[in-house]
Design a protein around this motif. Structure first.
Motif, PDB file in Angstrom:
ATOM      1  N   VAL A 201      79.397  37.153 -19.113  1.00  0.00           N
ATOM      2  CA  VAL A 201      79.446  35.890 -18.929  1.00  0.00           C
ATOM      3  C   VAL A 201      79.778  35.193 -20.256  1.00  0.00           C
ATOM      4  O   VAL A 201      78.725  35.121 -21.232  1.00  0.00           O
ATOM      5  CB  VAL A 201      78.113  35.501 -18.100  1.00  0.00           C
ATOM      6  N   GLU A 202      80.802  34.241 -20.116  1.00  0.00           N
ATOM      7  CA  GLU A 202      80.770  33.376 -21.506  1.00  0.00           C
ATOM      8  C   GLU A 202      81.212  32.004 -20.908  1.00  0.00           C
ATOM      9  O   GLU A 202      81.997  31.642 -20.392  1.00  0.00           O
ATOM     10  CB  GLU A 202      82.263  33.947 -22.095  1.00  0.00           C
ATOM     11  N   GLY A 203      79.885  31.412 -21.197  1.00  0.00           N
ATOM     12  CA  GLY A 203      79.874  29.929 -20.509  1.00  0.00           C
ATOM     13  C   GLY A 203      79.893  29.905 -19.079  1.00  0.00           C
ATOM     14  O   GLY A 203      79.090  30.530 -18.443  1.00  0.00           O
ATOM     15  N   ASP A 204      80.957  29.433 -18.513  1.00  0.00           N
ATOM     16  CA  ASP A 204      81.188  29.368 -16.883  1.00  0.00           C
ATOM     17  C   ASP A 204      82.078  30.291 -16.576  1.00  0.00           C
ATOM     18  O   ASP A 204      82.354  30.252 -15.311  1.00  0.00           O
ATOM     19  CB  ASP A 204      81.700  27.887 -16.470  1.00  0.00           C
ATOM     20  N   MET A 205      82.393  31.359 -17.165  1.00  0.00           N
ATOM     21  CA  MET A 205      83.595  32.374 -17.127  1.00  0.00           C
ATOM     22  C   MET A 205      82.855  33.807 -16.884  1.00  0.00           C
ATOM     23  O   MET A 205      82.285  34.295 -17.951  1.00  0.00           O
ATOM     24  CB  MET A 205      84.734  32.182 -18.097  1.00  0.00           C
ATOM     25  N   ILE A 206      83.021  34.491 -15.818  1.00  0.00           N
ATOM     26  CA  ILE A 206      82.724  35.894 -15.791  1.00  0.00           C
ATOM     27  C   ILE A 206      84.060  36.561 -16.075  1.00  0.00           C
ATOM     28  O   ILE A 206      85.088  36.524 -15.688  1.00  0.00           O
ATOM     29  CB  ILE A 206      82.495  36.180 -14.469  1.00  0.00           C
ATOM     30  N   LYS A 207      83.897  37.655 -16.953  1.00  0.00           N
ATOM     31  CA  LYS A 207      84.989  38.459 -17.515  1.00  0.00           C
ATOM     32  C   LYS A 207      84.673  39.897 -17.462  1.00  0.00           C
ATOM     33  O   LYS A 207      83.810  40.258 -17.908  1.00  0.00           O
ATOM     34  CB  LYS A 207      85.279  38.011 -19.025  1.00  0.00           C
ATOM     35  N   PHE A 208      85.789  40.518 -16.718  1.00  0.00           N
ATOM     36  CA  PHE A 208      85.598  41.903 -16.882  1.00  0.00           C
ATOM     37  C   PHE A 208      86.753  42.677 -16.672  1.00  0.00           C
ATOM     38  O   PHE A 208      87.911  41.969 -16.280  1.00  0.00           O
ATOM     39  CB  PHE A 208      84.303  42.415 -15.869  1.00  0.00           C
ATOM     40  N   LYS A 209      86.935  43.934 -16.551  1.00  0.00           N
ATOM     41  CA  LYS A 209      88.092  44.632 -16.396  1.00  0.00           C
ATOM     42  C   LYS A 209      88.340  45.820 -15.482  1.00  0.00           C
ATOM     43  O   LYS A 209      87.024  46.597 -15.168  1.00  0.00           O
ATOM     44  CB  LYS A 209      88.685  45.411 -17.786  1.00  0.00           C
ATOM     45  N   GLN A 210      89.195  45.770 -14.623  1.00  0.00           N
ATOM     46  CA  GLN A 210      89.525  46.893 -13.733  1.00  0.00           C
ATOM     47  C   GLN A 210      90.687  47.687 -13.917  1.00  0.00           C
ATOM     48  O   GLN A 210      91.860  47.074 -14.093  1.00  0.00           O
ATOM     49  CB  GLN A 210      89.586  46.494 -12.229  1.00  0.00           C
ATOM     50  N   GLN A 211      90.596  48.943 -14.578  1.00  0.00           N
ATOM     51  CA  GLN A 211      91.852  49.765 -14.968  1.00  0.00           C
ATOM     52  C   GLN A 211      92.226  48.717 -16.375  1.00  0.00           C
ATOM     53  O   GLN A 211      91.681  48.711 -17.064  1.00  0.00           O
ATOM     54  CB  GLN A 211      92.744  50.038 -14.050  1.00  0.00           C
ATOM     55  N   GLU A 212      93.578  48.543 -16.155  1.00  0.00           N
ATOM     56  CA  GLU A 212      94.172  47.737 -17.103  1.00  0.00           C
ATOM     57  C   GLU A 212      94.201  45.924 -16.867  1.00  0.00           C
ATOM     58  O   GLU A 212      94.638  45.281 -17.741  1.00  0.00           O
ATOM     59  CB  GLU A 212      95.594  48.171 -17.401  1.00  0.00           C
ATOM     60  N   ASN A 213      93.639  45.675 -15.744  1.00  0.00           N
ATOM     61  CA  ASN A 213      93.598  44.290 -15.497  1.00  0.00           C
ATOM     62  C   ASN A 213      92.558  43.666 -15.899  1.00  0.00           C
ATOM     63  O   ASN A 213      91.345  44.234 -15.526  1.00  0.00           O
ATOM     64  CB  ASN A 213      93.886  44.115 -13.836  1.00  0.00           C
ATOM     65  N   THR A 214      92.692  42.401 -16.650  1.00  0.00           N
ATOM     66  CA  THR A 214      91.491  41.518 -16.863  1.00  0.00           C
ATOM     67  C   THR A 214      91.290  40.546 -15.950  1.00  0.00           C
ATOM     68  O   THR A 214      92.071  39.728 -15.480  1.00  0.00           O
ATOM     69  CB  THR A 214      91.834  40.878 -18.330  1.00  0.00           C
ATOM     70  N   ILE A 215      90.061  40.509 -15.447  1.00  0.00           N
ATOM     71  CA  ILE A 215      89.607  39.780 -14.020  1.00  0.00           C
ATOM     72  C   ILE A 215      88.630  38.456 -14.869  1.00  0.00           C
ATOM     73  O   ILE A 215      87.593  38.989 -15.396  1.00  0.00           O
ATOM     74  CB  ILE A 215      88.861  40.690 -13.277  1.00  0.00           C
ATOM     75  N   LEU A 216      89.056  37.365 -14.384  1.00  0.00           N
ATOM     76  CA  LEU A 216      88.504  36.118 -14.860  1.00  0.00           C
ATOM     77  C   LEU A 216      87.827  35.210 -13.485  1.00  0.00           C
ATOM     78  O   LEU A 216      88.726  34.946 -12.585  1.00  0.00           O
ATOM     79  CB  LEU A 216      89.160  35.308 -15.428  1.00  0.00           C
ATOM     80  N   LEU A 217      86.563  34.919 -13.466  1.00  0.00           N
ATOM     81  CA  LEU A 217      85.960  34.389 -12.377  1.00  0.00           C
ATOM     82  C   LEU A 217      85.368  33.225 -12.999  1.00  0.00           C
ATOM     83  O   LEU A 217      84.327  33.233 -13.819  1.00  0.00           O
ATOM     84  CB  LEU A 217      85.134  35.177 -11.536  1.00  0.00           C
ATOM     85  N   LEU A 218      85.504  32.096 -12.466  1.00  0.00           N
ATOM     86  CA  LEU A 218      84.967  30.940 -13.038  1.00  0.00           C
ATOM     87  C   LEU A 218      83.665  30.521 -11.966  1.00  0.00           C
ATOM     88  O   LEU A 218      83.919  30.365 -10.878  1.00  0.00           O
ATOM     89  CB  LEU A 218      85.988  29.558 -12.831  1.00  0.00           C
ATOM     90  N   ILE A 219      82.500  30.231 -12.753  1.00  0.00           N
ATOM     91  CA  ILE A 219      81.541  29.840 -12.016  1.00  0.00           C
ATOM     92  C   ILE A 219      81.466  28.526 -11.471  1.00  0.00           C
ATOM     93  O   ILE A 219      81.130  27.683 -12.383  1.00  0.00           O
ATOM     94  CB  ILE A 219      80.156  30.394 -12.562  1.00  0.00           C
ATOM     95  N   ARG A 220      81.651  28.263 -10.257  1.00  0.00           N
ATOM     96  CA  ARG A 220      81.727  26.871  -9.770  1.00  0.00           C
ATOM     97  C   ARG A 220      80.330  26.147  -9.457  1.00  0.00           C
ATOM     98  O   ARG A 220      79.940  25.236  -9.879  1.00  0.00           O
ATOM     99  CB  ARG A 220      82.663  26.428  -8.524  1.00  0.00           C
TER     100      ARG A 220
END
Length: 238
Positions: A201-220
């Motif tokens: 968790v970086e600020g309001d953003m969740i960041k992780f990887k699935q295989q080669e894809n980087t997934i970004l989720l904003l915490i509203r």
């Protein structure tokens, strides 16, 4: 002998043009499925949204084209592609390198909270100095302290997530279940699999990887996550 040499040289030149002549196409379907092989029953490895540009690597088949995707290569139906122009050679093999930069955020947080404390002290000084009414003094003091507390919650306290968030639309990722020790279980509706990985968790953003894809989720908020980029969509807490 000279004729054979000329023919060989001409063949190499033609081959190089064919190799570099990869075309750029635009997706016309709402959501174009990408498969491992040209067989329509083969495994889905993702999808490409409408109006996205893709680079075609192999267009020899009459019905299916091989394209370049984020996590490698895959096959799509030719029917849902419209040719734009030959793809620039310079971008053919440009790998995307994700670099996680360490920003000295500790100092900035210290400076910020120091500034907030100084402002609050100044406001409280003005309240006790210039307000004669005890009622106004008490109300003003509560407002100043409440504003300071909200600043602390929004800017100083690191946000966290827990529980299961389910997609409200029809996307590749059906749900994300956040567990202790920064573990997240990803439900991939396209491949019908569950994958567990680590997240940050970086600020309001969740960041992780699935295989080669980087997934970004904003915490509203505590019940809503907003998918960015490859994970476009809204996820509600179940």
């Amino acid at each position: 002998m000279m004729n054979r040499f000329f023919f060989l040289l001409l063949s190499l030149v033609l081959f190089s043009f064919c190799a570099d002549g990869q075309d750029l196409y635009k997706v016309t379907a709402d959501k174009l499925n990408v498969r491992e092989t040209k067989d329509p029953s083969s495994k889905k490895i993702g999808f490409v949204p409408q109006d996205e540009n893709v680079q075609v690597l192999d267009s020899t088949d009459a019905k299916y084209f091989k394209i370049k995707v984020t996590n490698g290569e895959g096959w799509v139906s030719k029917e849902y592609l419209t040719r734009i122009s030959p793809a620039p050679v310079a971008h053919a093999q440009a790998p995307k390198i994700l670099v996680e930069q360490k920003v000295s955020s500790d100092n900035s947080k210290i400076y910020f909270i120091g500034f907030i404390v100084l402002v609050m002290i100044g406001l409280l000084f003005c309240v006790f100095k210039f307000l004669n009414s005890k009622v106004l003094m008490g109300v003003s003091t509560c407002i100043v302290l409440a504003v300071g507390y909200l600043c602390y919650l929004n800017f100083m306290v690191e946000k966290s997530v827990s529980g299961k968030y389910v997609s409200t639309g029809d996307g590749e990722y059906q749900s994300f279940e956040f567990k202790p020790q920064n573990a997240v279980v990803i439900e991939d509706s396209y491949t019908d699999t569950l994958v567990t990985t680590k997240y940050d968790v970086e600020g309001d953003m969740i960041k992780f990887k699935q295989q080669e894809n980087t997934i970004l989720l904003l915490i509203r908020d505590n019940n809503t996550l907003i998918g960015e980029g490859f994970t476009r969509g809204t996820f509600k807490k179940n």
